[in-house]
Design an enzyme around this catalytic site. Sequence first.
Site, PDB file in Angstrom:
ATOM      1  N   THR A  44       7.299  88.362  26.070  1.00 58.42           N
ATOM      2  CA  THR A  44       7.263  89.068  27.351  1.00 58.42           C
ATOM      3  C   THR A  44       7.925  88.255  28.452  1.00 58.42           C
ATOM      4  O   THR A  44       7.693  87.047  28.583  1.00 58.42           O
ATOM      5  CB  THR A  44       5.798  89.356  27.757  1.00 58.42           C
ATOM      6  OG1 THR A  44       5.191  90.173  26.756  1.00 58.42           O
ATOM      7  CG2 THR A  44       5.741  90.077  29.097  1.00 58.42           C
ATOM      8  N   ILE A  69      -2.226  81.838  27.530  1.00 61.95           N
ATOM      9  CA  ILE A  69      -0.900  81.277  27.814  1.00 61.95           C
ATOM     10  C   ILE A  69      -0.436  81.598  29.228  1.00 61.95           C
ATOM     11  O   ILE A  69       0.149  80.764  29.912  1.00 61.95           O
ATOM     12  CB  ILE A  69       0.135  81.792  26.791  1.00 61.95           C
ATOM     13  CG1 ILE A  69      -0.350  81.521  25.356  1.00 61.95           C
ATOM     14  CG2 ILE A  69       1.488  81.148  27.037  1.00 61.95           C
ATOM     15  CD1 ILE A  69      -0.584  80.070  25.043  1.00 61.95           C
ATOM     16  N   ASN A 124       4.187  95.638  28.570  1.00 61.11           N
ATOM     17  CA  ASN A 124       2.917  94.934  28.424  1.00 61.11           C
ATOM     18  C   ASN A 124       2.044  95.313  29.623  1.00 61.11           C
ATOM     19  O   ASN A 124       2.116  94.694  30.677  1.00 61.11           O
ATOM     20  CB  ASN A 124       3.162  93.424  28.380  1.00 61.11           C
ATOM     21  CG  ASN A 124       1.883  92.631  28.229  1.00 61.11           C
ATOM     22  OD1 ASN A 124       0.781  93.180  28.248  1.00 61.11           O
ATOM     23  ND2 ASN A 124       2.020  91.323  28.103  1.00 61.11           N
ATOM     24  N   CYS A 127      -1.330  93.374  31.934  1.00 54.65           N
ATOM     25  CA  CYS A 127      -1.267  92.475  33.077  1.00 54.65           C
ATOM     26  C   CYS A 127      -1.929  93.105  34.302  1.00 54.65           C
ATOM     27  O   CYS A 127      -2.063  94.326  34.404  1.00 54.65           O
ATOM     28  CB  CYS A 127       0.195  92.131  33.386  1.00 54.65           C
ATOM     29  SG  CYS A 127       1.265  93.568  33.387  1.00 54.65           S
ATOM     30  N   LYS A 162       2.446  98.988  25.291  1.00 54.10           N
ATOM     31  CA  LYS A 162       1.516  98.135  24.542  1.00 54.10           C
ATOM     32  C   LYS A 162       0.154  98.208  25.213  1.00 54.10           C
ATOM     33  O   LYS A 162      -0.032  97.709  26.332  1.00 54.10           O
ATOM     34  CB  LYS A 162       2.017  96.696  24.468  1.00 54.10           C
ATOM     35  CG  LYS A 162       1.156  95.835  23.547  1.00 54.10           C
ATOM     36  CD  LYS A 162       1.812  94.504  23.225  1.00 54.10           C
ATOM     37  CE  LYS A 162       1.029  93.743  22.158  1.00 54.10           C
ATOM     38  NZ  LYS A 162       1.679  92.460  21.809  1.00 54.10           N
ATOM     39  N   ASN A 189      -3.042  94.986  22.283  1.00 55.75           N
ATOM     40  CA  ASN A 189      -2.977  93.591  22.705  1.00 55.75           C
ATOM     41  C   ASN A 189      -4.266  92.862  22.306  1.00 55.75           C
ATOM     42  O   ASN A 189      -5.129  93.426  21.642  1.00 55.75           O
ATOM     43  CB  ASN A 189      -2.761  93.530  24.222  1.00 55.75           C
ATOM     44  CG  ASN A 189      -1.897  92.355  24.630  1.00 55.75           C
ATOM     45  OD1 ASN A 189      -2.001  91.281  24.058  1.00 55.75           O
ATOM     46  ND2 ASN A 189      -1.057  92.554  25.625  1.00 55.75           N
ATOM     47  N   GLY A 214      -6.004  87.247  15.677  1.00 53.15           N
ATOM     48  CA  GLY A 214      -6.213  86.759  14.325  1.00 53.15           C
ATOM     49  C   GLY A 214      -7.035  87.710  13.485  1.00 53.15           C
ATOM     50  O   GLY A 214      -7.438  88.793  13.933  1.00 53.15           O
ATOM     51  N   GLY A 240      -2.686  93.666  15.385  1.00 50.01           N
ATOM     52  CA  GLY A 240      -3.975  93.014  15.486  1.00 50.01           C
ATOM     53  C   GLY A 240      -4.496  92.532  14.156  1.00 50.01           C
ATOM     54  O   GLY A 240      -4.938  93.322  13.331  1.00 50.01           O
TER      55      GLY A 240
END
Length: 312
Positions: A44, A69, A124, A127, A162, A189, A214, A240
């Site tokens: 992104t 991140i 995305n 946010c 997304k 996400n 994960g 996912g």
Amino acid sequence: MVDMSVSIGKLTLQNPVMPGSGTFAEGMAKVIDLNRLGAIVTKTITSDLREGNTPPRVAELRNSTLFSIGIPSKGPEHYLEELVPFYRNYTPPLVASISANTVEEFGELAARLSVPGVAAIEANISCPNLKKDGQAFGMDPQATEAVIKAMKRNTDLQVWAKLSPNVGSIAVIARAAEQGGADALVSSNAILAMAIDIESHQPKVANLMGGITGSATKPILLRMAYQAAQAVSIPVIGCGGIATAEDAIEYLLAGCTAVQVGTANFISTSAMPRVIDDLQAYCVRRGITRIRDLVGAMKVHEAKLLEARAGL
């Protein structure tokens, strides 16, 4: 031979496997054949330059990873001057992932990235919306629809939304994105989460919270992808906890047209080629000649299916 191709709107992918945004970069070309992928989804980017959150930004948990991140970004100029020319050397369609602070910025950034070499733009929408007290766009159906409409007004490229899993009803947001004109959905996400170090009594990521990804998240996100696919008529790309062909097949059976492999790429750089090979082997073993025949092929008792749809 197995026909591994799938269609996302007018875009045909040679197979249904692609990376999740933020889990893939140019360096992967040194260790795998990028031409084997169904599509290439890049990290992104935002209109402004960002360094991301303060470390520590990653925490390893049981069967999952907590990421905080913060979307570090080198901006659109770097993307256009460096990344687009780099990926033109490869055949899979390039999907640009973008994030923005306002509806208008989403539209403007979509316009800037609408250049030869880019096939689709992934929004995305997890946010924060600065005009809505920081609530994520993807948590609000009106904001979701507005973002997609703004992007569609500013680009002729495909627009993928997304979705955020941090909502009460993924179906409501999915329908809002479709109403806005999205060509496809990506579900979804990372799940908002946190972890605490019991020795230091401090959060394990400096930003306090992050997104958990994960294999531990797969049952939850698989359910949400199924609900999104039931709610809309446009393609859904499952995302996912996908690390194996078995994981990918579950998403396809649940109604997803394609899948994104994310955290597994950090564990093994060969994760995506292996998923592609094993998907093909599964189809050969089962006598399936077209992988798209798996899409939505989960067997459910009709009464249970109607009950599930009524709850969307």
